[in-house]
Design a protein around this motif. Sequence first.
Motif, PDB file in Angstrom:
ATOM      1  N   PRO A  26      34.243  39.746  45.061  1.00  0.00           N
ATOM      2  CA  PRO A  26      33.987  39.367  46.457  1.00  0.00           C
ATOM      3  C   PRO A  26      35.239  38.956  47.220  1.00  0.00           C
ATOM      4  N   TYR A  27      36.414  39.087  46.560  1.00  0.00           N
ATOM      5  CA  TYR A  27      37.645  38.634  47.215  1.00  0.00           C
ATOM      6  C   TYR A  27      37.955  39.455  48.468  1.00  0.00           C
ATOM      7  N   ARG A  28      37.622  40.763  48.390  1.00  0.00           N
ATOM      8  CA  ARG A  28      37.937  41.631  49.515  1.00  0.00           C
ATOM      9  C   ARG A  28      37.242  41.143  50.796  1.00  0.00           C
ATOM     10  N   GLY A  29      35.969  40.812  50.669  1.00  0.00           N
ATOM     11  CA  GLY A  29      35.220  40.333  51.827  1.00  0.00           C
ATOM     12  C   GLY A  29      35.735  38.989  52.316  1.00  0.00           C
ATOM     13  N   ARG A  30      36.003  38.103  51.385  1.00  0.00           N
ATOM     14  CA  ARG A  30      36.511  36.777  51.766  1.00  0.00           C
ATOM     15  C   ARG A  30      37.855  36.883  52.450  1.00  0.00           C
ATOM     16  N   HIS A  31      38.692  37.811  51.979  1.00  0.00           N
ATOM     17  CA  HIS A  31      40.017  37.977  52.574  1.00  0.00           C
ATOM     18  C   HIS A  31      39.919  38.479  54.004  1.00  0.00           C
ATOM     19  N   ARG A  32      38.940  39.346  54.255  1.00  0.00           N
ATOM     20  CA  ARG A  32      38.826  39.916  55.597  1.00  0.00           C
ATOM     21  C   ARG A  32      38.362  38.895  56.613  1.00  0.00           C
ATOM     22  N   ALA A  33      37.612  37.894  56.173  1.00  0.00           N
ATOM     23  CA  ALA A  33      37.063  36.928  57.132  1.00  0.00           C
ATOM     24  C   ALA A  33      36.971  35.547  56.518  1.00  0.00           C
ATOM     25  N   GLY A  34      37.612  34.614  57.150  1.00  0.00           N
ATOM     26  CA  GLY A  34      37.351  33.219  56.827  1.00  0.00           C
ATOM     27  C   GLY A  34      38.148  32.609  55.698  1.00  0.00           C
ATOM     28  N   ALA A  35      39.226  33.256  55.266  1.00  0.00           N
ATOM     29  CA  ALA A  35      40.025  32.665  54.189  1.00  0.00           C
ATOM     30  C   ALA A  35      41.099  31.746  54.770  1.00  0.00           C
TER      31      ALA A  35
END
Length: 404
Positions: free
Chosen positions: A380-389
């Motif tokens: 799930p890192y890809r999604g987290r990196h795109r938004a809200g990290a």
Amino acid sequence: MTDAVVCNGREYRLPTQPTVVLTIDGGDPRYIDDALSRGLMPTLQAMLGNGGVYARGRGCMPSLTNPNNMCIVTGVAPSLHGIPGNHYLDPDSGEEVQLSDPRFLRAQTIHEALQKAGARVLMVTAKDKLRRLLGTGSVPSISAERADELSLPELGIPDLTGLIRRPKPGIYDWDLSPYAMELALAIHKKAPRDLIYVSLTDYVQHTQPPGGELADCFFRRFDELLKDYLDEGFDVAITADHGMNAKPKVIYLEDVLSTVGVASARVVLPITDPYVVHHGALGSFAWLHLAASEVERAREAIAALDGIEDVYTREEAAVLFEHPADRIGDLSITADAQTALGKSAAKHDLSGLTPSGLRSHGGRHEQLVPLILSRPLREPYRGRHRAGASTADIHDFILNGIDS
Ligand SMILES: [Zn+2]
């Protein structure tokens, strides 16, 4: 041999190949976007074309060097790592002190945890002010600023300046940051490291906007050094501790408060550090310490000013900014992108500023930072990196999230 450690509640894998996290001090994404658009960073461009990823993330508040560097190396917010400013008012002594001593740090660094598990780590900072905090827990830690005085006997390196074939730049030279990157790589070639953290200095960003001559020199050289790290086989993460904005307007809070009869107020500016020539200790965040009976009057007077965005009580700021309540003011004040906060006009020396005026940080509008990784992330890192990290996630991404 373990292959992962837990640090401050998060798990981190030990690096299986050399890994470096580079923090561009004041590395507002607008500098990188501008340099990419004009072809000044061909290595970064190629890295992003070959699977590397670049998203914008969020630094902590206040958007200052020490709080965000500690978020980056501990993986947690200031409420847990304990460093909400470069500088604070010690409630016991009543004195303003630098938050640069390891005794202030309330969380373990990821480097210390990894070192205990057998990883070979190294911290390199351009400005010496961060060196001791980063070296908490016996982590080898040096600064470019004092490279001529420091050594790494534990790594068999008695002389740091001998590693680099040019004189050590001064603290206000544009190439002190590149020197720090060169030092880290030279040390790695003598004594291979598994994880390196390099934190640069924001003198260039305080001095020039994107496209300025020094800014261009800086990002061109950064890109050349990025290539050297990639050629050496490093996985690379790039972030910043905060952004930067021109701040043509200054509000002097003590002057404002004296006109409304608030007598007990003490203004503390957490941007204050030993290197104030380029920003005069002015940024978009301030604390006010004052008698309980005057808090509401001061709050109303300040909140009414044009250029002020937030005025929070200690309890509110502790929640909203995730700050340690015992190390902040009775009021926390933020200003808009164009406005800096000072004590009184008489207390700030602005003679060292460039003619183009003050550029600084500390507020909400300097919270945007780049989060760049040299290789693709898996879910799930890809999604987290795109938004809200945030800056506190960068080691999680580079150590846990990349495809391998
Ligand atoms: Zn900084």
